[in-house]
Structure formats: structure tokens, C-alpha cells
Enzyme design. Sequence first.
Site, PDB file in Angstrom:
ATOM      1  N   GLU A 207      -1.480  -2.305   6.484  1.00 25.79           N
ATOM      2  CA  GLU A 207      -2.321  -1.860   5.227  1.00 25.79           C
ATOM      3  C   GLU A 207      -3.713  -2.501   5.381  1.00 25.79           C
ATOM      4  OE1 GLU A 207      -0.757  -3.664   1.561  1.00 25.79           O
ATOM      5  OE2 GLU A 207      -1.628  -5.910   2.008  1.00 25.79           O
TER       6      GLU A 207
ATOM      7  N   GLU B 214       7.166  -8.430   2.243  1.00 23.41           N
ATOM      8  CA  GLU B 214       5.829  -8.631   2.924  1.00 23.41           C
ATOM      9  C   GLU B 214       5.819 -10.009   3.361  1.00 23.41           C
ATOM     10  OE1 GLU B 214       1.846  -6.063   2.294  1.00 23.41           O
ATOM     11  OE2 GLU B 214       2.560  -7.473   0.868  1.00 23.41           O
TER      12      GLU B 214
ATOM     13  N   ASP C 122       5.337  -6.521  -6.772  1.00 23.15           N
ATOM     14  CA  ASP C 122       4.274  -6.993  -5.867  1.00 23.15           C
ATOM     15  C   ASP C 122       3.211  -7.796  -6.656  1.00 23.15           C
ATOM     16  OD1 ASP C 122       2.355  -6.776  -4.006  1.00 23.15           O
ATOM     17  OD2 ASP C 122       1.849  -4.573  -4.365  1.00 23.15           O
TER      18      ASP C 122
ATOM     19  N   GLU D  30      -0.608 -13.852   4.379  1.00 28.16           N
ATOM     20  CA  GLU D  30      -0.693 -12.726   5.417  1.00 28.16           C
ATOM     21  C   GLU D  30      -1.773 -13.013   6.242  1.00 28.16           C
ATOM     22  OE1 GLU D  30      -1.837  -9.185   2.819  1.00 28.16           O
ATOM     23  OE2 GLU D  30       0.073  -9.315   2.114  1.00 28.16           O
TER      24      GLU D  30
END
Length: 646
Positions: free
Chosen positions: A452, A446, A397, A159
Site C-alpha cells: 500500500e 499487517e 483496521d 510499518e
Amino acid sequence: MAMLSLASVASHAKQISVSSPDRRTEIVVEVREAITYSVRHNGREILSPSRICLTLGDGTVLGHRSVLQRVQQREIKQVIRPVVKEKSEEILDHCRELALDFAQGFSLIFRAYNDGVAYRFVTRLPGQIIVKAEEATFRFPADCLTYFPEEESFFTHSERLYLHIPLSQITPGRFCSLPALVEIPEGPKVAITESDLEDYPGMYLTGSGDSPNTLVGLFPRYVLQDSARNDRDIVPVRRADFLARTRGERVFPWRVLVIADRDGDLVESQMVYKLARPLELDDTSWIRPGKVAWDWWNALNVYGVDFRAGINTATYKYYIDFASRYGIEYVILDEGWYKLGDLLQVNPDIDMEELTTYARQKNVGLILWVVWKTLDQQMQEALDQFQRWGIKGIKVDFMQRDDQDVVNFYWRVAREAAKRHLIVDFHGAHKPTGLRRAYPNVLTREGVRGMEWSKWSRGASPDNAVTIPFIRMLAGPMDYTPGAMLNATREQFRPIMTLPMSQGTRCHQLAMYVVYESPLQMLSDSPTHYLKEPECMEFLAKVPTVWDETRVLDARVAEYILVARRNGQEWWLGAMTNWTPRDLVVDFSFLGPGRYELQAYQDGINADRCAMDYKRVVKTIVSGHRENIHLAPGGGWAARVIPLDQ
């Protein structure tokens, strides 16, 4: 698959080339002491000779002094009809392929597409083999600017922000996850990624100490021992001196370069999907894309109700009622529904039987969040229980790794979930590499800096929001989780964990539902907020999550994007900008004959002061109409176009 040509070339050939169907892109392979490949586009070298090889555990180097036995070329032209239509209902898979067979029991396959090139190793070796190293080199003719998602560790959610830095600054001590983007001076942009990753570690990129202007593949080594910090962070503590222990007869991942003359070509490209493993499921009729009411981002903050909000049956019934009212297909039960460490121990404040029965009556599917390691340890019994409950999907996750064993975990989850008719959303995940083509129940993942981040930082900025469609989304669908109804200007924004807001305007958020591809798309804000916004819900309730056609009308990486997508007879459009306000023109020449109703959501006149300000405009248009739109700082524009004469 149409084989339009097949030619054998004498084994003494040392330089072999293959061109794309439009002949604008050419791969040149040289087989000498080493094997190199280079790429020319529009008559210009955009990738200089770059060495490739695989080193095995016994010291054999596939690609060093290898004896070429046979050269074959063929043209592939087929139409793929994806089960889940991310960009289009049909994908033209058209390329020219070069196959080089070597005496040492391996082949190299190169493919030249109109929008890029790819290569992979294929081995024909007995038994098991160890891959000690892979040399994947990308040597550019000159220093280039890159969009470099720099990593600090192989233990990562993938990310990262995209650093806009020259190749010359990327030393062997720095590395990034994929995809990465290289800007050829006065030439195309080249995105580097991979496809068909299975039973092998994921690829990263680092600088070369030996060659300037060069990126080289970097791979996490095989994990011999890991350590559990808690239920989710399973950290490697001892690695082997090799990458993978695998089958000797197999195909290896594709190394992919997407070549884009227009920035919009990066968004329209489907190379990763085309190169991925074909469908492995016989029955896909149960796979249902759609939208999701999500609890975690809004911290279950509902109000104006007669029950105590939280992780309990009454709160989730409220989410189900909201979803049912607007035809939203799913509700997620995120962290807290089970006792961490045991998927079979349900939170005592949740009556799962009552909840699943209620959801079924309301025609809403439930998706359960799970920690990957707990699922790995309880996969059969947990998934069987989910099936008995009537659960429709799982959100897996915190993998945070893509070494060989964890890559295989993704495939195992996809297979086992499909057996039980469960859709899958991977979070804490590496980038997509085509698993979804073989197992289309994997609807999204993701591996992106999503909204988020607004709960604890300024990381989910409009600058990031108009960068990721060109780079991360090129690899596949991304679960950014849009839909904030509390919107803030740059000056007003504050990260608040339990009452989050977004950066940029309300229309910036609405546009994400068209710009961002995710067949499982979140509505991340509280149902209470949505219920106070009926005009926005007119758009959010109807906007599709799959598309029959995609056209990028105007775009520039990291600055702005304007996309039109068709679902059935209706067109949907989305435009987004970074923190720079701008004016764009929407040219509706792509429409067919007849009249259309344009329902547009545009930044309000005061959106630069109050980011929630917007205006809904309805008018009749025809093909060729040109609509002038103004985007506020961090702004957006979203529209639905409905045919009136059909």
C-alpha cells in the site's frame, strides 16, 4: 508432551544452566541480589548477563533479593499439527525447560531450543495486581549491527523501515518495535521478539543509559484516557504510572531470542508459534485459508465494463465474477461499504442481501472491512448481522496501539468472530505474538510496510521486500498485499494513489506468493488487469496459501532470498532480490525420484528496462537438476514443480 527428565536442584544453588537438545545453546541463570541470564551458542557468549525483574504496584520487585525455593528441569518433545499450516503440516516442539520457583510467589521459566531461547515470568499472587515496570535486558558482549525498525511513538501501525545501525547509536531516546535483529560479529544473528502476549502491553526496545551494547524493554503504560480524532484514530492523552492491572495468578509473555546461524533459519523458525497458547477452539472445520480479490489498493479501477465503477453492487459483482472464474476464495469490501461510525448502516449503493446471495451462488466468500473502534462499540450487534448476511470474515483496521486494553481487544475480536465462524485479518496492527495458534481463525495481519505504501511513496521498495521475510515474518504471517500487474523500474516508478504500480519486476511480485507467508493472501490489483494477464493468472490461481514443508535454499538478509515450499505433492519456489541484479543456482536435490515438470516465470531479457517483461519456461527435470536463474534489479523468479510419474 513427553517429559523425558525431571530433576530437583538444591535451593542454595546460585548459578543454574539449561542447554538446548543439540547442546549447542546454553542459558546460564544467576540468582544473587538480582537475577540475570546469559546465553552461550557454540561455546561462545552471545548474550552477556542481563538483568530481569518485575516491579509491582506495592513496590515489590520480583527478581530482587528473591529466595529460590525449587529448581526443576524437564525436556519437552511434542509434535504440533497446526490447524492452519503456515510453514509446515507438523511442527516439532523440542526444548529443555528450566523452572525456578521463588518464595515471593513467582517463578521464572526458561526454555532452550535448538534455534533460540525464551523466558517468562509466572506469578502466583492473590487477587489483582498492578505491574508498575518490567526490566527486560539484552546485553551483548560487543557493539553489533542491528536491523532497527525505529518508531516515533507508541501510536503506530508498526510499518517502519529497518535501519541498519550499530547498537552504540541506539540511545535511551530512540526505540523500535519488534521484531528487531542483531548481528553478532562473526557469529549468528539474533532476533528479539515476544510470544503469548495477552492482558499486557507489547514490548519495544530502546537503548540503555547505564550499559553499553544493551537493549532494554520499553512498554506503553496503561491508558487512562484517550481522545477520538475521528472514527479510527483513538489517541491516548493520559497514561497511568503503571503498565498493567491484571490477574495475580497468571503467565506473562515470553521474551524470545531466535538464534540463526544461517540467514534462512530466521525464515524457517517457528519459535513464536511453539511458545504461543495452544488451540482454544473445539471446531475448526470451518476455517478456510485462501486468496482474496481486494478492492482498495486498485481504487476500484475497473474498465471495459458497462457500469459505473465504484463502491456499488455492480462493481462488487464484477470482483465476485473474477474470483469465481479463478477459484479465488474471497472478495473484500474495504472502506466505503458502510457509513463511517455505524456498521449497521450500509452504503445505499450496495444491496448487501443481493450481493451476499450472488457471492454464495458463485462460491465466493465476502470479507468486510471495519474500523476497530466502531467494531468495539458495536461488536455484538454488528457481528450478529454479519453472520445473518453470510459474511465469511472481517478485516479490522487502525488499532495503531498495543497498550493493555487494545491487546485485549485483539483477543476479544478473535473469540467473538470464532463464535460466528468469521475469519479475521488485522490491519493497522502490532506484530503477531501467537494469537493465531489459540484462535486460528486469525489468518493474517499487517504490521508490515506493505505494498500500500507504493500508492503514496517509495517505501515499498525491493530493498524492504527482501528484508521483511527475515525479521517481520519471523513473528508470523504478514499481509503485505502483493500482486501488482503494473510494474516499474527504480527510475520509472511514481506513486499514484488511484492507479498504483509496484517497484521491481513482474516476477518479483509473483515470487512474493511463495516467499511471503499469509494464509489469507491478497490479489491487490484490479480484476481488469488480471484478466488481461492469463499466463500470470495460471500461476496466481493455483499457488497455495498454506504449506506442508518449507526450505530456504539460499538467502541473505536485505539482499536476496530463494525459498522452496511444498503443498501436497507439488513444490513451489520463489526468489527475490533487492535493487542489485544477481545470478542464483536453484539446486533441486530436495525432490524425490522421478520426473517433474518445471513451470518457471523468469525476468525477461529486458526486465531491467521494462519491469513487466517476463518469460514463462516449461521443462522436464529430475532430482539434482541445477537451474541457473538471473534476477534483474528488483527482480524475481517463481516456479511450480509438478510430479509427472505419480
